[in-house]
Design an enzyme around this catalytic site. Structure first.
Site, PDB file in Angstrom:
ATOM      1  N   GLN A  78       0.848  -1.195   0.000  1.00  0.00           N
ATOM      2  CA  GLN A  78       0.000   0.000   0.000  1.00  0.00           C
ATOM      3  C   GLN A  78       0.882   1.243   0.000  1.00  0.00           C
ATOM      4  O   GLN A  78       1.174   1.816   1.040  1.00  0.00           O
ATOM      5  CB  GLN A  78      -0.907  -0.007   1.231  1.00  0.00           C
ATOM      6  N   PHE A  79       1.303   1.675  -1.202  1.00  0.00           N
ATOM      7  CA  PHE A  79       2.199   2.819  -1.295  1.00  0.00           C
ATOM      8  C   PHE A  79       1.550   4.103  -0.792  1.00  0.00           C
ATOM      9  O   PHE A  79       2.233   5.052  -0.437  1.00  0.00           O
ATOM     10  CB  PHE A  79       2.721   3.003  -2.728  1.00  0.00           C
ATOM     11  N   THR A  80       0.226   4.135  -0.705  1.00  0.00           N
ATOM     12  CA  THR A  80      -0.437   5.354  -0.250  1.00  0.00           C
ATOM     13  C   THR A  80      -0.195   5.650   1.225  1.00  0.00           C
ATOM     14  O   THR A  80      -0.516   6.744   1.693  1.00  0.00           O
ATOM     15  CB  THR A  80      -1.953   5.319  -0.542  1.00  0.00           C
TER      16      THR A  80
END
Length: 146
Positions: A78-80
């Site tokens: 989850q790069f966010t």
């Protein structure tokens, strides 16, 4: 590295309607590699997640780890989690580059498995759908830099 951990009764991740990974009681671990992270951070985070005592003991206190309850972990990239939110549109420039992010995500999952936690995963970089039943609810934020 950053992780958002949720204690779950069940969780699954799908891509295009096909289930890639699922767990019963245990953890959903959303994980993001940050710029400058390396193998040491992946190992440190995996050890912390494996030992984190967020499951109830016989007296109802959060005093047991996922290993203690024979749980499993669903690990989803989850790069966010790297979002910078000064304005109205988040930026993600502090996230690791995609190739390094993938390597560290996979290393984290392997290290967590090496800590004795059964691991299921999503697919790095894919448009995933995550379904879960948050148990508690219990949600914990971890950052190896904090």
């Amino acid at each position: 590295m950053r992780a958002l951990i949720q204690r779950v009764s069940e969780a699954r991740v799908s891509v295009g309607g096909a289930v890639l990974g699922e767990v019963g009681p245990g953890l959903l671990v959303l994980v993001c590699a940050m710029q400058g992270d390396g193998d040491a951070q992946a190992g440190k985070l995996a050890a912390k997640v494996a030992k984190l005592r967020i499951f109830k003991d016989d007296e109802g206190r959060m005093n047991r780890s996922v290993r203690d309850v024979d749980g499993a972990a669903l690990v989803v990239s989850q790069f966010t989690l790297a979002a910078e939110t000064r304005g109205n549109r988040p930026g993600f420039s502090t996230a690791a580059a995609p190739d390094e992010g993938r390597r560290l995500y996979e290393l984290f999952a392997a290290k967590l498995q090496g800590e004795g936690v059964p691991v299921a995963t999503g697919r790095f970089g894919a448009d995933m759908q995550v379904a879960l039943v948050n148990d508690g609810p219990v949600t914990i934020w971890l950052d190896t830099e904090a």
